[in-house]
Every structure is written in C-alpha cells, then in structure tokens.
Scaffold this motif. Structure first.
Motif, PDB file in Angstrom:
ATOM      1  N   GLN B 165       0.860  -1.185   0.000  1.00 39.18           N
ATOM      2  CA  GLN B 165       0.000   0.000   0.000  1.00 39.18           C
ATOM      3  C   GLN B 165       0.891   1.227   0.000  1.00 39.18           C
ATOM      4  O   GLN B 165       1.779   1.365   0.842  1.00 39.18           O
ATOM      5  CB  GLN B 165      -0.945   0.000   1.211  1.00 39.18           C
ATOM      6  CG  GLN B 165      -1.876   1.203   1.190  1.00 39.18           C
ATOM      7  CD  GLN B 165      -3.186   0.999   1.910  1.00 39.18           C
ATOM      8  OE1 GLN B 165      -3.645  -0.121   2.092  1.00 39.18           O
ATOM      9  NE2 GLN B 165      -3.808   2.093   2.313  1.00 39.18           N
ATOM     10  N   ASN B 300      -7.012  -9.215  -2.813  1.00 38.89           N
ATOM     11  CA  ASN B 300      -6.962  -8.446  -4.057  1.00 38.89           C
ATOM     12  C   ASN B 300      -6.200  -9.219  -5.121  1.00 38.89           C
ATOM     13  O   ASN B 300      -5.505 -10.188  -4.820  1.00 38.89           O
ATOM     14  CB  ASN B 300      -6.280  -7.090  -3.814  1.00 38.89           C
ATOM     15  CG  ASN B 300      -4.863  -7.242  -3.298  1.00 38.89           C
ATOM     16  OD1 ASN B 300      -4.663  -7.490  -2.113  1.00 38.89           O
ATOM     17  ND2 ASN B 300      -3.892  -7.135  -4.181  1.00 38.89           N
ATOM     18  N   GLN B 311      -5.072  -3.301  -9.365  1.00 42.48           N
ATOM     19  CA  GLN B 311      -5.662  -1.955  -9.375  1.00 42.48           C
ATOM     20  C   GLN B 311      -4.742  -1.085  -8.530  1.00 42.48           C
ATOM     21  O   GLN B 311      -4.612  -1.309  -7.323  1.00 42.48           O
ATOM     22  CB  GLN B 311      -7.051  -1.973  -8.737  1.00 42.48           C
ATOM     23  CG  GLN B 311      -8.049  -2.892  -9.399  1.00 42.48           C
ATOM     24  CD  GLN B 311      -9.188  -3.221  -8.441  1.00 42.48           C
ATOM     25  OE1 GLN B 311      -9.205  -4.282  -7.827  1.00 42.48           O
ATOM     26  NE2 GLN B 311     -10.139  -2.317  -8.301  1.00 42.48           N
ATOM     27  N   ASN B 312      -4.119  -0.126  -9.152  1.00 43.25           N
ATOM     28  CA  ASN B 312      -3.194   0.722  -8.406  1.00 43.25           C
ATOM     29  C   ASN B 312      -3.264   2.140  -8.949  1.00 43.25           C
ATOM     30  O   ASN B 312      -4.008   2.434  -9.892  1.00 43.25           O
ATOM     31  CB  ASN B 312      -1.775   0.142  -8.460  1.00 43.25           C
ATOM     32  CG  ASN B 312      -1.295  -0.033  -9.883  1.00 43.25           C
ATOM     33  OD1 ASN B 312      -1.244   0.946 -10.637  1.00 43.25           O
ATOM     34  ND2 ASN B 312      -0.957  -1.255 -10.277  1.00 43.25           N
ATOM     35  N   LYS B 313      -2.454   3.012  -8.392  1.00 42.05           N
ATOM     36  CA  LYS B 313      -2.613   4.417  -8.766  1.00 42.05           C
ATOM     37  C   LYS B 313      -2.130   4.707 -10.184  1.00 42.05           C
ATOM     38  O   LYS B 313      -2.474   5.748 -10.742  1.00 42.05           O
ATOM     39  CB  LYS B 313      -1.942   5.319  -7.742  1.00 42.05           C
ATOM     40  CG  LYS B 313      -0.453   5.161  -7.592  1.00 42.05           C
ATOM     41  CD  LYS B 313       0.015   6.094  -6.473  1.00 42.05           C
ATOM     42  CE  LYS B 313       1.521   6.042  -6.309  1.00 42.05           C
ATOM     43  NZ  LYS B 313       1.978   6.992  -5.267  1.00 42.05           N
ATOM     44  N   TYR B 317      -6.784   2.825 -10.316  1.00 44.58           N
ATOM     45  CA  TYR B 317      -7.473   1.727  -9.630  1.00 44.58           C
ATOM     46  C   TYR B 317      -8.594   1.121 -10.489  1.00 44.58           C
ATOM     47  O   TYR B 317      -9.533   0.546  -9.996  1.00 44.58           O
ATOM     48  CB  TYR B 317      -8.028   2.197  -8.266  1.00 44.58           C
ATOM     49  CG  TYR B 317      -6.972   2.871  -7.436  1.00 44.58           C
ATOM     50  CD1 TYR B 317      -6.134   2.143  -6.609  1.00 44.58           C
ATOM     51  CD2 TYR B 317      -6.765   4.260  -7.516  1.00 44.58           C
ATOM     52  CE1 TYR B 317      -5.133   2.766  -5.876  1.00 44.58           C
ATOM     53  CE2 TYR B 317      -5.758   4.885  -6.791  1.00 44.58           C
ATOM     54  CZ  TYR B 317      -4.945   4.133  -5.970  1.00 44.58           C
ATOM     55  OH  TYR B 317      -3.962   4.747  -5.249  1.00 44.58           O
ATOM     56  N   ILE B 333     -14.775   1.688  -7.518  1.00 43.42           N
ATOM     57  CA  ILE B 333     -13.601   0.813  -7.431  1.00 43.42           C
ATOM     58  C   ILE B 333     -14.069  -0.575  -7.009  1.00 43.42           C
ATOM     59  O   ILE B 333     -14.881  -0.717  -6.081  1.00 43.42           O
ATOM     60  CB  ILE B 333     -12.580   1.356  -6.394  1.00 43.42           C
ATOM     61  CG1 ILE B 333     -12.207   2.799  -6.706  1.00 43.42           C
ATOM     62  CG2 ILE B 333     -11.351   0.451  -6.348  1.00 43.42           C
ATOM     63  CD1 ILE B 333     -11.516   3.019  -8.021  1.00 43.42           C
ATOM     64  N   MET B 338      -9.272  -2.734  -2.376  1.00 44.08           N
ATOM     65  CA  MET B 338      -8.851  -1.607  -3.192  1.00 44.08           C
ATOM     66  C   MET B 338      -9.763  -0.400  -3.017  1.00 44.08           C
ATOM     67  O   MET B 338      -9.358   0.733  -3.282  1.00 44.08           O
ATOM     68  CB  MET B 338      -8.751  -2.024  -4.661  1.00 44.08           C
ATOM     69  CG  MET B 338      -7.720  -3.117  -4.897  1.00 44.08           C
ATOM     70  SD  MET B 338      -6.184  -2.904  -3.934  1.00 44.08           S
ATOM     71  CE  MET B 338      -5.608  -1.320  -4.535  1.00 44.08           C
ATOM     72  N   SER B 342      -7.443   2.678  -2.342  1.00 43.76           N
ATOM     73  CA  SER B 342      -7.490   3.810  -3.284  1.00 43.76           C
ATOM     74  C   SER B 342      -7.735   5.119  -2.546  1.00 43.76           C
ATOM     75  O   SER B 342      -7.090   6.136  -2.831  1.00 43.76           O
ATOM     76  CB  SER B 342      -8.575   3.567  -4.331  1.00 43.76           C
ATOM     77  OG  SER B 342      -9.842   3.369  -3.709  1.00 43.76           O
TER      78      SER B 342
END
Lengths: 176, 428
Positions: B165, B300, B311-313, B317, B333, B338, B342
């Motif tokens: 994270q 996840n 799903q990430n920045k 996401y 989302i 997530m 997020s």
C-alpha cells in the motif's frame, strides 16, 4: 471492468498522490470554528474538566451540572437545570446549548443521569450530536458501569476511557 | 485534527524515531512463509521500518533476516548465492549465516579469524502460521512469540495475503478502525462478494446506516462496537478489536471466515497491508480459498509476480464510473481492499492531519491515536514497554451479535471476544 472504462493519463493519477504534489494543496482554513459544549456530570469529571479549561480552546464552553440524583427529566425544563461555569457563576442550559455543534457529557460515576437526560434531550431537539465520555480505570468497577449506563440512552457515541488525558485529546481532535 | 508534531511522531518509523522504537517492541509480519518456500531458495529483499534487509532460508531450513548489503563493498546480497548454510556475496565470496555472522572471507587466511569480526545486523525470523515474523528490537526486551488465532489454527483453517500500500501505515490502519465507512464505501459488496453474501447481519448493516458507536479501552488496545437496530427493539452489534500497534479484526458475517489486518510500515510513505482470513472451528472450503486467491473479500488481485495490487494508482485503480452510477460499487472501485487502499492512498503519502475535521463518530480513531501517543512517549521517556506484547492481549476475536437493548456489549460478549482453541465463535 466495464467497457466504458477510460484510463486516465498517468500524470493525472500516479503523480497526484506523491509528496511533491502534496506541496500544491490549497492552503486555507477548510472549516469554521465549532461550538462545543462540555458538561461534567459529577465531581471527578468536573475536576478533570477544570484541569484543561484554561487551554486555548476554540470557543468550547465548559459546564458543570450541579444537580443531584433527584432530577426528574420529564419535569425539568432546560433553564431549570442547575449548571455552572468554571468560575462558579450560574449558566442557563437553554442559552448555552443554542447554536452548539456538539455536546460532550463526561461522567465517572453514573450520578446525575436525570440531568444528563435533560441535556441530551435539549441537544436532540436541536439536532446536536451528543457524545458520552465515561471515565474509567482498572478499579472503577460498578462506578464505570454506572457511568456508561447513565449515558448510553442519550449518546450517539460513547467512549469508555481509562485516563483523563483522553479529554483534551478528544476535544483537540474535534477542534473544540 | 492532530498537530503537525504529533502527526510526525505517530507516522515516522525509521530507526531512531519514537514510533519506530515502538514498532520494534513487537513481533511483526515480515514475509509470507511461501516467499521462502524451500531450503537454499532465492533470497528476498525486505524493507521494514525504513531498513533495507535480506531474508533467506539456509540449507538447514533456518530463516534469516539481516542487513541487505555486504559489509565488504556494499553489494546487495539479493545477488547472493544461498548455499551450504549461508548466503554468499557473489562479488568476493564473503559468506554470512542466518544470524548475520560472517563465516568466510576467502581473501583472508582461514586462521586469521578476520571473518569473526564481521557481522551484519540481523533479526530473528520465525514461522508461525503462514507468516514469517520478526522482532527488530533489542534481544533484552524480546516479547513472547505471537499467538494470534489466525496464525495458530490448523493450516487448513487459515489464509493470509499481503499487498503493498503506497501510503503511510497510520492512515491505512485507521481505515481498519473506522467502522462508519463500511455502510457507504463497502455497501455494494455485502450482497455480492462470495465471502460476505447471505449473512443475516448484512441486512442490519444495509438497513441502518447510522450506527451508534461505543469505544472501550482494553489492556491491549480497544474494542470498537457499532450498534444498529435489529428486531423487537434489540441491537445488532459489530465489535472490532484493535490491538496495539496495528492489528484489527473485522466482525464475522454468518459462517463466512473472519478476517482482519496488520499494517506494517515499509518506510514512511509505504506499508504492507497484511490480510488474513480464518475460521476458528472449521477448515476453509476450496471455494473460499479460491475466492481469496481471486481477490474477493479483503484480498486483491496482483500485478503478476509482485505484491502490488493490479488496481493501483498507475491505472486509477481501474475506476468504473458506470458501476458507480449503477450502484454496483459506491466509489466505482472494485473490491473491499482496493476501495480502502485507493482512498487512503489518495490522502497523499503521509496524511496531513492538521487539515482534517473529525467528528464524534471518529472516536475510535481518536482513541487509537491517543493510545499510540501515550505508549510512544512512555517508551521514549520512561522505557515503559507498550501494551499488545502480552500474549493474553492477542487472544481476541471479533464478534457479531444481536443483544437485548439494555446490554453492555463488552460485558455481554466478554467470553465471545476471547479466543480459545476450538471454541465456537459468535456471528450473525
């Protein structure tokens, strides 16, 4: 993922959460001063409260309930509730509670449950959030239980804290 | 709201910081046991509490966690050869055992004893459950080994995952004790997620979006009770334990496995979100375990070969505005994990708490910060060891229960809130 998903440019997402970008956050006061009313329901609660009343609060009013356990909530109007400011001068609940954003009841013993109900009732009628703080410690036993039970019917949030230092911690966190 | 100096006190965990010293009083999750699957397997780079480390499992099955860099010329031992009971630097052949002790310096005469003068800082690494745990503090204050129930039940009853994270540990952890967000952010998943759906308690959650909160201090941390209306004037309680410094357990739903988290700082701008799922009295089914692997519940999906969420920045996401409009998800989302990550990452790498406006329902967060601050300053100023190290503090369970309106939730559920092997749990 739905077919309508449209990826955002990297510059709009990845960079948005960096420390470098955090520097560009808009600097301004994003809230106005809150109006908090803190009521001590018994002697220990009052002593704990008096210890912090001189701190630089943002308009918080500290009040002590002078009533005894004989208060009948149904028969007690707001202005009839015996209340005092920290300097000992009398206070009028109807005046004090008007315009408040939050009411905090502090108890260590369960005493003055009737008075607590009057305060909470007046807060409820004005759509003011009421929080209860029961001061406890390892040896509090029945007293702590009584404090919790006295406030449970009225408080939208109830906290059982083992030390009085939580009072300023909570009030600071709430910008009282 | 926190003053800047208090925010810094609680969010900085590098060596030499007060909060870093606090974390170093506990056994904390370091790796999944599956990351070191066999003797002499490849070493793994680990960053914890701002320290770059290398983990390995030697020829005899012993685990080691030590400074990542060779004492000779500073080469990363990730390139090392894990062989014959030690990790050998590939540059000049210096070799280290699991305690960080240098055992060979090939360029020096064997009889010189030079290697005995070389030692990398090393920390113990022990396997309990699916997790390899480390204690990064001094040996003199090493706590008893952890006894968390999710890590001590039979292997078929538990599943653990972890994800990177990209924000400070505290804002991630605060999400775990912020019970009021569930009715909004996660509302879409209660009736659809295979690890949540079908529980009667879900209906109470969805029907009453204004829970009443009670926060109670305990020896090891807090109980955070969320009370909602149930039938005939009774109350549906969801009770979340928080144990210092960063353990939480979400209340169970029906007979689904129950789950929770550890948040462990990588550095001040990154943390590991550890997610466990277990059932105290039965094996997880194949379907449940598969759902966890597939990223349901609090788990996840991953970028393949990494612990970075799929799903990430970098891809926002995978925000789905249509799903948000339809109400499939509240935030657009997908997935509980997530949805939380997020929003928590959007706060920035370290949340500026001088700007926040907490309200009364945030008292769980306020109390947790208060406890952490007290423990940090007591350790720093008086050397007082913090709560949460005692195994008895770790024997907790979350609870979901319907109680009569006049019941004190802690008293009524005291036994149910205590973990014991094979004991039936309380869930709705």
């Amino acid at each position: 993922m739905s077919g309508s998903h449209r990826p955002t440019l990297l510059s709009n997402c990845t960079l948005a959460t960096t420390a470098a970008e955090a520097r560009f956050r808009v600097e301004y006061p994003n809230s106005r001063t809150r109006s908090s009313r803190i009521f001590a329901l018994d002697q220990r609660a009052a002593e704990a409260m008096y210890a912090i009343t001189e701190d630089p609060w943002q308009g918080a009013h500290f009040l002590t309930v002078l009533a005894n356990d004989d208060i009948e909530p149904e028969a007690t109007e707001a202005s009839q509730l015996p209340l005092a400011h920290p300097d000992g001068t009398p206070a009028d609940l109807a005046v004090e509670i008007e315009g408040a954003d939050v009411v905090v009841l502090i108890s260590s013993s369960g005493r003055n449950a009737g008075a607590a109900e009057v305060v909470a009732r007046e807060a409820y009628h004005r759509s003011i959030m009421t929080a209860g703080l029961a001061l406890s410690d390892l040896n509090a036993g029945e007293k702590a239980e009584a404090a919790v039970n006295a406030m449970r019917p009225f408080a939208s949030v109830l906290v059982v804290a083992r030390d009085e230092e939580f009072i300023p911690a909570m009030l600071n966190a709430l910008r009282a | 709201m926190l003053r800047k100096e208090v925010n810094e006190l609680l969010t900085q965990t590098d060596p030499g910081t007060p909060m870093g010293a606090l974390f170093r009083q506990y056994w904390i999750p370091a790796l999944l046991a599956s990351e070191l699957p066999e003797d002499d397997c490849a070493p793994v780079r680990v960053k914890l509490l701002g320290e770059r480390l290398i983990a390995f499992r030697d020829s005899d099955g012993r685990y080691g966690l030590m400074d990542e860099f060779c004492a000779h010329r500073g080469v990363s031992l990730w390139f090392g050869r894990n062989e014959e009971s030690g990790l050998r630097c590939p540059y000049h052949g210096w070799k280290y055992d699991v305690n960080g002790q240098c055992t060979e310096v090939p360029s020096e005469p064997d009889a010189s004893g030079f290697c005995e003068k070389i030692k990398l800082r090393a920390y113990p690494l022990i396997k309990i459950g699916d997790v390899l745990w480390t204690h990064m503090g001094g040996k003199e204050n090493r706590p008893p080994e952890p006894v968390w129930e999710f890590a001590t039940v039979a292997p078929e009853q538990t599943f653990t995952s972890k994800r990177w994270q990209e924000c400070n540990w505290l804002q991630a952890m605060e999400g775990g004790i912020d019970s009021s967000h569930v009715s909004f952010l996660h509302s879409g998943g209660l009736n659809t997620d295979p690890l949540f759906r079908g529980a009667k308690g879900n209906q109470y959650n969805l029907a009453d979006k204004k829970p009443v909160f009670e926060v109670t201090e305990t020896e090891g941390g807090l109980f955070i009770g969320a009370r909602r209306n149930a039938e005939e004037g009774r109350h549906y309680w969801r009770i979340t334990p928080w144990i210092m410094p960063s353990f939480t357990m979400v209340p169970p739903r029906g007979d689904h496995p129950q789950h929770g988290h550890f948040w462990v700082p990588i550095d001040d701008e990154n943390c590991w979100a550890w997610s466990y799922d277990y059932h105290p009295t039965r094996a997880l089914t194949g379907a449940e375990r598969q759902a966890m692997r597939d990223g349901h519940g609090i788990h996840n999906e991953y970028v393949p070969g990494t612990f970075r969420p799929l799903q990430n920045k970098d891809n926002d996401y995978m925000m789905d505005r249509e799903a948000q409009k339809r109400g499939d998800t509240f935030s657009g989302i997908k997935g509980i994990a997530m949805q939380d990550a997020s929003l928590q990452e959007s706060m920035g790498p370290i949340c500026d708490r001088t700007k926040e406006n907490l309200v009364s329902t945030d008292n769980g967060i306020i109390m947790a910060r208060h406890r952490l601050r007290k423990a940090v300053t007591a350790l720093r100023d008086k050397g007082t060891l913090p709560p949460g190290r005692n195994p008895e503090h770790q024997k907790v369970r979350s609870v979901a229960a319907v109680l009569e309106a006049d019941k004190n939730y802690v008293e009524a559920c005291r036994d149910a809130l205590t973990a014991a092997p094979g004991k039936q749990r309380t869930s709705v």
